[in-house]
Motif scaffolding. Structure first.
Motif, PDB file in Angstrom:
ATOM      1  N   HIS A  79       9.711  26.181 -17.563  1.00  0.00           N
ATOM      2  CA  HIS A  79       8.640  25.928 -18.530  1.00  0.00           C
ATOM      3  C   HIS A  79       7.274  25.980 -17.844  1.00  0.00           C
ATOM      4  O   HIS A  79       6.330  26.583 -18.366  1.00  0.00           O
ATOM      5  N   GLU A  80       7.188  25.357 -16.690  1.00  0.00           N
ATOM      6  CA  GLU A  80       5.899  25.324 -15.984  1.00  0.00           C
ATOM      7  C   GLU A  80       5.501  26.719 -15.501  1.00  0.00           C
ATOM      8  O   GLU A  80       4.321  27.074 -15.541  1.00  0.00           O
ATOM      9  N   LEU A  81       6.460  27.517 -15.061  1.00  0.00           N
ATOM     10  CA  LEU A  81       6.123  28.881 -14.620  1.00  0.00           C
ATOM     11  C   LEU A  81       5.693  29.740 -15.806  1.00  0.00           C
ATOM     12  O   LEU A  81       4.833  30.616 -15.683  1.00  0.00           O
ATOM     13  N   GLN A  82       6.284  29.453 -16.945  1.00  0.00           N
ATOM     14  CA  GLN A  82       5.912  30.165 -18.183  1.00  0.00           C
ATOM     15  C   GLN A  82       4.418  29.973 -18.479  1.00  0.00           C
ATOM     16  O   GLN A  82       3.756  30.885 -18.963  1.00  0.00           O
ATOM     17  N   GLN A  83       3.938  28.767 -18.179  1.00  0.00           N
ATOM     18  CA  GLN A  83       2.539  28.446 -18.484  1.00  0.00           C
ATOM     19  C   GLN A  83       1.559  29.293 -17.675  1.00  0.00           C
ATOM     20  O   GLN A  83       0.404  29.420 -18.037  1.00  0.00           O
ATOM     21  N   SER A  84       2.041  29.841 -16.517  1.00  0.00           N
ATOM     22  CA  SER A  84       1.097  30.592 -15.686  1.00  0.00           C
ATOM     23  C   SER A  84       0.638  31.861 -16.381  1.00  0.00           C
ATOM     24  O   SER A  84      -0.419  32.402 -16.052  1.00  0.00           O
ATOM     25  N   GLY A  85       1.419  32.361 -17.329  1.00  0.00           N
ATOM     26  CA  GLY A  85       0.950  33.432 -18.215  1.00  0.00           C
ATOM     27  C   GLY A  85       0.949  34.819 -17.616  1.00  0.00           C
ATOM     28  O   GLY A  85       1.213  35.794 -18.303  1.00  0.00           O
ATOM     29  N   GLY A  86       0.670  34.968 -16.336  1.00  0.00           N
ATOM     30  CA  GLY A  86       0.520  36.304 -15.744  1.00  0.00           C
ATOM     31  C   GLY A  86       1.828  37.056 -15.636  1.00  0.00           C
ATOM     32  O   GLY A  86       2.887  36.531 -15.940  1.00  0.00           O
TER      33      GLY A  86
END
Ligand SMILES: O=P(O)(O)OC[C@H]1O[C@H](OP(=O)(O)OP(=O)(O)O)[C@H](O)[C@@H]1O
Ligand SMILES: NC(=O)CC[C@H](N)C(=O)O
Ligand SMILES: [Mg+2]
Length: 504
Positions: free
Chosen positions: A136-143
């Motif tokens: 979930h947290e890596l998803q937030q990075s967006g790139g």
């Protein structure tokens, strides 16, 4: 107490990870798994059993790739079903696989959080849950492809949400390998490197012995709260990812779990056990001034180094009066009491001539449920011992563990609600002596005085993460006591055992 390993190399890593898992086998005997990255695809094999039984030649052939992670499991959450063997996998974002040693203490809160994030958790495993928090947290990075900064940010966010003990390693497709340790550094994690013609290869593992066996030189321990990231090009980045750090490593790693030839947090496990023997020997000499002990005998295997040192301190002979069956694993980390109890006599046998007519001092590293001590004292008497004294290098264990040792309830512990004389009666010894907690801590601390405190909750009932109360312990008891596990065993066998990418 699971074992984890991760390697970013320049040539196939399947055999290296297999070999590393075999030297970490003492940390978990229930299940094993390896996941490698072969181009753009993960190759995964995991199942219940020992490393040598889980991986056949056909599996090893399929585990292609020069990057991979591995796990040996000793369940402390969920069930012992093969669907909860590790590494775990999620397909989004990027494709991530993760292996975890430890135990999370805010499981319910995280499940609820993941539900809000529309993330499905398929098992009762806290490790699957942690993988989803990371995802979930890596998803937030967006790139398209997170930078080292973004990976470290994801771990920082994870550290803010997840509580308990964790040393973990994860592979992210197209990104790299990230490993991290909880802000208290409760579970161990070491970093190593190997020079090759194509550049450095990096490895993380639960114990330094795994680096030795794989030909990697130990660089250092991963610090509490720190994350290690090796990108796709093999470049190493490190960052402190916790807002607050307080180093409180688990003392039971030194008492029992780790191999003596490992060095963790700059403390030799062997050296700490020798020190435990020195301190306990001095206490025996002090408190049993007029003792009539003829010989010191260890209860193999973990207590051998401790017992030898006690014999030296007391100026008494040391004899290996019990022979260990090398094909039986560790009894304490077996999943149920029936199995544990049956295994003691299959594992250890007495050599009569070392006992006949003698007053013996049996030494063990710890007395937990009393499974070993009760039976071994009986065996010593059957072998002809006149008197049987017993010494434990760890103090009385009276409280449950919530950080990765499967001791979920006080009632299962022999020292719960009993003083030393009562425990002595229960195991039918002629005398019983325990190490003092101050001496145990001093024995371990000697090699690294910068560690002020150790995680000693099983002796003191004080939990460093500050989130453990009686309600938590009652719930743990209800879900994970031996009785609760036995009641659930039918459920486990009908588990669908979904694991993505499984090659049977
Ligand atoms: O009081 P208990 O519940 O019996 O637990 C304590 C015993 O279990 C462990 O041995 P184990 O057989 O697991 O492994 P070892 O061969 O490394 O000593 C430990 O070393 C003690 O002997
Ligand atoms: N002993 C451990 O580290 C267990 C890891 C994890 N909690 C599991 O049960 O799989
Ligand atoms: Mg033992």
């Amino acid at each position: 107490m699971c074992g984890i390993v991760g390697i970013v190399g320049h040539s196939p890593v399947n055999q290296l990870i297999y070999d590393a898992l075999t030297v970490l086998q003492h940390r978990g005997q229930d299940a094993a798994g390896i996941c490698t990255l072969d181009g753009e695809a993960f190759r995964l094999r995991k199942a219940n059993g020992l490393v040598k039984d889980v991986f056949e030649t056909k599996h090893m052939h399929r585990l292609q790739g020069s990057t991979g992670i591995g796990h040996v499991r000793y369940p402390t959450a969920g069930s012992s079903s093969s669907s909860e063997a590790q590494p775990f996998y999620v397909n989004s974002p990027f494709g991530i696989t993760l292996a975890h040693n430890g135990n999370l203490t805010n499981y319910d809160e995280l499940v609820a959080l993941m539900a809000v994030m529309r993330r499905h958790i398929n098992t009762g495993s806290d490790s699957e849950l942690m993988l989803n928090v990371l995802a979930h947290e890596l998803q937030q990075s967006g790139g398209q492809r997170p930078s080292a900064d973004e990976v470290f940010h994801a771990v920082t966010q994870l550290n803010r949400q997840v509580r308990g003990a964790y040393a973990a390693v994860a592979l992210i497709i197209g990104v790299g390998m990230v490993a991290f340790r909880d802000p208290f550094g409760i579970r161990p994690l070491v970093l190593g490197k190997k020079k090759t013609e194509q550049g450095y290869e990096y490895m993380v593992a639960s114990e330094s012995v795994a680096l030795d066996a794989s030909g990697f030189a130990t660089m250092r321990d991963v610090m509490p709260g720190e994350a290690i990231f090796v990108d796709n090009d093999g470049q190493l980045f490190t960052r402190q990812c916790a807002d607050q750090v307080h180093h409180v490593p688990c003392i039971f790693e030194y008492v029992y779990f780790s191999r003596p030839d490992s060095t963790l947090d700059q403390i030799s496990v062997y050296g700490s056990r020798v020190n435990m023997g020195t301190k306990l020997g001095a206490k025996i000499a002090r408190e049993w001034r007029d003792h009539d002990i003829d010989v010191v005998i260890p209860i193999p295997e973990t207590s051998c180094d401790i017992a030898l040192q006690i014999a030296t301190e007391l100026n008494l002979p040391y004899r290996q009066g019990f022979v260990k069956n090398r094909y039986i694993g560790r009894t304490f980390i077996m999943p149920g009491q029936v199995q544990r109890k049956k295994s003691v006599r299959r594992k250890l046998n007495a050599i009569d001539q070392e006992f006949k007519g003698k007053n013996v001092l049996l030494v063990d590293d710890s007395i937990v449920r009393g499974t070993t001590s009760e039976q071994i004292i009986e065996m010593a008497r059957e072998a002809g011992a006149k008197k049987v004294y017993f010494a434990s290098a760890a103090p009385e264990i009276r409280f449950p563990n919530v950080y990765g040792i499967d001791m979920p309830t006080s009632e299962e512990l022999i020292a719960y609600g009993r003083d030393v004389d009562e425990i002595c009666d229960k195991i039918r010894a002629d005398g019983l002596i325990f190490q003092d907690i101050e001496d145990l801590e001093a024995a371990v601390r000697e090699a690294n005085p910068s560690i002020e405190h150790f995680e000693t909750s099983v002796f003191t009932g004080s939990y460093v993460t500050g989130d453990i109360d009686q309600t938590y312990l009652d719930r743990l008891n209800a879900s994970r006591s031996d009785d609760a596990k036995a009641a659930k065993s039918g459920e486990q066998s009908t588990n669908l055992e979904i694991h993505n990418l499984c090659h049977p």
